[in-house]
Design a protein around this motif. Sequence first.
Motif: not given
Length: 255
Positions: A37-60
């Motif tokens: 599950l961790e590998q799947y998220i790293d592969k498919h959602f890394s850009d989403t996580i980084n974007f939300r982290s910046q826009t929502e000011n939350r830790h990845p």
Amino acid sequence: MNNLINNQLSFSIGQTFNDPFDATLLFPSIFATHITLEQYIDKHFSDTINFRSQTENRHPEQIKHELKQQLSSPKGQNIILDKYRQPIQELMCNSYISCLSTSSRNPLLWAHYGDNHRGFCIRYRFDKLVDSLPLRFYGEVSYTDTPMNLLDIVSRPGIKEQVDRLLVQKSSYWEYEKEYRLILKKCRTQIQDKHSTQSFNPEAIDMVLFGLKASSENKRNLFSKLEGNSILFKEMFADRMGFDLFPDTGRYSPS
């Protein structure tokens, strides 16, 4: 016996096997492990996580944790698997498989598949056999009690290749069989077609071993039908000092 005489090999779907879990939808499965599950998220959602982290000011890691919970929920699992569930099930249920063994001396194999030692065992020249059959995959069976990891399958390239990997996987209960499997390119298209027979190069047959309890009549009958085909015939004997079987050192010939 007809297959041997006609240089043919039988293939069957998993539904016909004596192991109910083997190559069927009863094959044990889980959605994912923590790692997959961790590998799947790293592969498919890394850009989403980084974007939300910046826009929502939350830790990845906080966003990643939320994604894990969402994807591992029944709804999240269905979103991921709906695209792949049908092709996985179709391949599992409709693949034609021929089951061989790398051992000719196991008493259990003779008892279970050799008509209680009254039948015979065919030894093949492996290269000639596989080269003359329309196969999509072949390989040694892997014996493990680890369930199918669905997310791992859909994350890797080639669903067909991943299912083939499962079709040569069995429970460790069956390890004594030392099995080797051949899988046909074609799959079943009609529900009633549970078996398929394929012709192969006659030179692929190397030896015929007669079981410990094979009748003289059956041995003479088969020998007469195949005589002149450059096939070596031998009889199996019992080890007087143990529980092993071994082939005769000489050639069988009707007396």
